[in-house]
Structures are given as C-alpha cells and as structure tokens.
Design a protein around this motif. Sequence first.
Motif, mmCIF file in Angstrom:
data_model
loop_
_atom_site.group_PDB
_atom_site.id
_atom_site.type_symbol
_atom_site.label_atom_id
_atom_site.label_comp_id
_atom_site.label_asym_id
_atom_site.label_seq_id
_atom_site.Cartn_x
_atom_site.Cartn_y
_atom_site.Cartn_z
ATOM 1 N N ARG A 1 0.383 -1.127 0.177
ATOM 2 C CA ARG A 1 -0.204 0.394 0.287
ATOM 3 C C ARG A 1 0.598 0.950 -0.196
ATOM 4 O O ARG A 1 0.655 2.239 -0.753
ATOM 5 N N LEU A 2 1.716 1.480 1.006
ATOM 6 C CA LEU A 2 3.012 2.662 0.659
ATOM 7 C C LEU A 2 3.508 2.726 -0.642
ATOM 8 O O LEU A 2 4.001 3.547 -1.395
ATOM 9 N N ILE A 3 4.071 1.400 -1.052
ATOM 10 C CA ILE A 3 4.521 1.482 -3.051
ATOM 11 C C ILE A 3 3.609 2.237 -3.635
ATOM 12 O O ILE A 3 3.684 2.815 -4.363
ATOM 13 N N ALA A 4 2.218 1.914 -3.605
ATOM 14 C CA ALA A 4 1.330 1.909 -4.681
ATOM 15 C C ALA A 4 1.164 3.717 -4.239
ATOM 16 O O ALA A 4 0.638 4.672 -4.784
ATOM 17 N N ALA A 5 0.776 3.838 -2.380
ATOM 18 C CA ALA A 5 1.113 5.208 -2.568
ATOM 19 C C ALA A 5 1.969 6.152 -2.699
ATOM 20 O O ALA A 5 1.461 7.648 -3.875
ATOM 21 N N ALA A 6 3.510 5.762 -3.101
ATOM 22 C CA ALA A 6 4.761 6.713 -3.557
ATOM 23 C C ALA A 6 4.261 6.457 -5.114
ATOM 24 O O ALA A 6 4.285 7.732 -5.735
ATOM 25 N N ARG A 7 4.082 5.517 -5.492
ATOM 26 C CA ARG A 7 3.234 5.545 -7.205
ATOM 27 C C ARG A 7 2.518 6.881 -7.150
ATOM 28 O O ARG A 7 2.494 8.044 -8.269
ATOM 29 N N THR A 8 1.482 6.755 -6.529
ATOM 30 C CA THR A 8 -0.084 7.683 -6.954
ATOM 31 C C THR A 8 0.870 9.108 -6.773
ATOM 32 O O THR A 8 0.785 9.945 -7.710
ATOM 33 N N MET B 1 3.652 15.495 -8.671
ATOM 34 C CA MET B 1 4.305 15.795 -7.387
ATOM 35 C C MET B 1 5.622 15.613 -6.948
ATOM 36 O O MET B 1 5.238 15.633 -5.768
ATOM 37 N N SER B 2 6.259 15.302 -7.471
ATOM 38 C CA SER B 2 7.620 15.135 -6.933
ATOM 39 C C SER B 2 8.206 16.252 -5.614
ATOM 40 O O SER B 2 8.597 15.740 -4.551
ATOM 41 N N GLU B 3 8.481 17.142 -5.642
ATOM 42 C CA GLU B 3 8.384 17.996 -4.788
ATOM 43 C C GLU B 3 7.813 17.895 -3.702
ATOM 44 O O GLU B 3 8.157 18.292 -2.250
ATOM 45 N N ARG B 4 7.034 17.338 -3.573
ATOM 46 C CA ARG B 4 5.988 17.358 -2.170
ATOM 47 C C ARG B 4 6.337 15.689 -1.736
ATOM 48 O O ARG B 4 5.274 14.972 -0.800
ATOM 49 N N ASN C 1 4.282 12.306 3.536
ATOM 50 C CA ASN C 1 3.424 12.772 2.809
ATOM 51 C C ASN C 1 2.730 11.095 2.170
ATOM 52 O O ASN C 1 1.378 10.928 2.357
ATOM 53 N N VAL C 2 3.247 10.778 1.958
ATOM 54 C CA VAL C 2 3.102 9.289 1.293
ATOM 55 C C VAL C 2 2.569 8.839 2.586
ATOM 56 O O VAL C 2 0.758 7.742 1.890
ATOM 57 N N ALA C 3 3.107 8.632 3.610
ATOM 58 C CA ALA C 3 1.706 7.607 4.876
ATOM 59 C C ALA C 3 1.005 8.266 4.915
ATOM 60 O O ALA C 3 -0.032 7.557 5.050
ATOM 61 N N ALA C 4 0.500 9.251 4.975
ATOM 62 C CA ALA C 4 -0.989 10.775 4.427
ATOM 63 C C ALA C 4 -1.919 9.698 3.402
ATOM 64 O O ALA C 4 -2.762 9.008 4.121
ATOM 65 N N LEU C 5 -1.016 9.476 2.278
ATOM 66 C CA LEU C 5 -1.927 9.306 1.478
ATOM 67 C C LEU C 5 -2.905 7.545 1.974
ATOM 68 O O LEU C 5 -3.193 7.441 1.331
ATOM 69 N N CYS C 6 -1.529 6.954 2.956
ATOM 70 C CA CYS C 6 -1.688 5.563 2.846
ATOM 71 C C CYS C 6 -2.663 5.701 3.676
ATOM 72 O O CYS C 6 -3.534 4.124 3.858
ATOM 73 N N GLY C 7 -2.693 6.133 5.010
ATOM 74 C CA GLY C 7 -3.477 6.034 5.792
ATOM 75 C C GLY C 7 -3.105 5.516 6.932
ATOM 76 O O GLY C 7 -2.911 4.374 7.777
ATOM 77 N N VAL C 8 -1.852 5.446 7.574
ATOM 78 C CA VAL C 8 -0.734 4.819 8.020
ATOM 79 C C VAL C 8 0.221 5.840 8.461
ATOM 80 O O VAL C 8 0.086 7.358 8.247
ATOM 81 N N GLY D 1 5.638 6.480 10.879
ATOM 82 C CA GLY D 1 6.263 5.765 12.109
ATOM 83 C C GLY D 1 6.606 4.623 11.137
ATOM 84 O O GLY D 1 7.227 4.134 10.859
ATOM 85 N N MET D 2 5.351 3.901 10.919
ATOM 86 C CA MET D 2 4.952 2.806 10.602
ATOM 87 C C MET D 2 5.295 2.740 8.890
ATOM 88 O O MET D 2 5.969 1.705 8.498
ATOM 89 N N CYS D 3 5.600 3.914 8.208
ATOM 90 C CA CYS D 3 6.197 4.288 6.637
ATOM 91 C C CYS D 3 8.002 4.098 7.232
ATOM 92 O O CYS D 3 8.674 3.087 6.162
#
Length: 215
Positions: A33-40, A46-49, A54-61, A64-66
């Motif tokens: 899921r984290l990789i999928a969020a990173a792809r998104t 949005m490379s600058e973001r 931000n990946v963790a937030a998009l993934c919903g975790v 620290g889990m990221c």
Amino acid sequence: MAASAQDSPDLSAPPVPARRPRASAKGEQTRARLIAAARTLLSGGMSERFTTRNVAALCGVSHGMCHYHFQDRTDLVLAVVADIRPEWIHPLEEAVSAPGPFAERAERVVELLGRPEGAELSQLHSALHWHALNDSRVRESLEAEYRRWRACFVALFQVLAQERGGGVDPRPLGEAVAAAVDGLAAAESLGSEVDSGAVLRTLISTLAAGTRPGG
C-alpha cells in the motif's frame, strides 16, 4: 555424571544459520500500500511533495509505520523502480526470448513498443528521472534498469547473428534501436504524432538488411 559421547555437541559440524522471521501477510500488504501511495504521488507530478510523511498520510498509516518499512524517501523511490519493472522490462524480455526466428521476434518487439504507454507509467518515468538527477542511489538503480532494458535489443540482434552464422556485432545494432526508442518516447511525451511502429519496423529491417554478406 559425565556426559556421554552421544550427548556431546558435534563441534565439527557447521553452525546452523538462524532463520529469519517471515514477514507477516499484514506487513506485506502495508508495504504494498505504501508503494502504491508513492506511485500515486510520483505519477501525479508532485515530486516536490514526495516525502515519507505525505506517502504515509495518503496511505492512511502512521509516519513511523512508513519508516518501519522504508528508511527514507529514497528507499521508497527505489521500491517504485522495482515495482514498475514488470510493466515495461519483463514484457520486452518475454517478446525477445520467446521462440521464433529473428523476424518473428522483431515483429513482437515492434508490436509491443508500438502500443501507447499508459499515462501513469509515463509520468512515473519522468518523476524517476527527476529524482535520479538529484539522488545518486536512484540514478544507479534506474541506470541498472535501463541497462537491462537495452540488453533486450542486443539479445534480439544476437538471434540475427546466430542466424547469419557470425559476422554480426549485435551490440551497436541493439543500442541503436534502444536509442531510437528513447527518442520516439520523448517525442510522444511532447505530443508529437509519430507512428512508432512504422519507424521501428523500418529501422530494424534496415539494420538487419545491412548485415547481409556483401550488404
């Protein structure tokens, strides 16, 4: 009571390596899921973001889990590089390695590369190139992927060399086609109307014809 020989440890036997614990199914799902969020984020331009937070937030975790799965954002980018390999390198490798003479394999390659690249994959390549300019680890990883990709075209012309019984150097021929594909992809990304299939078919057939004895 003295220990018997049967009870004594065999000091001559090699040590048994400790078994690594298997990652849990839930952990693998979170990583995916984290990789999928990173792809998104990357494919959204949005490379600058692109941060682990931000990946963790998009993934919903949690953040620290990221970091439990990925040390830093570079690790995430490298995971994306590996994640897209089945979408652009594996199909080309399969088209070249499947049975058949050179002409048949070349046609499979042309048909594969003549298909329009998906918008997400195209954006991901652009984002990965941007990160490669700013991160040596990403640059090394991406260059390794492109070496593997270019090797497919060299392998294609290696088949031709075998058919011709020698006298053909497959490397410059394969590299020439790979460079042409890169140029076509760049033109298409800018909206140019180019018939990639026709161009590649003409290039490959012309290069192959030029390798004939006396050609």
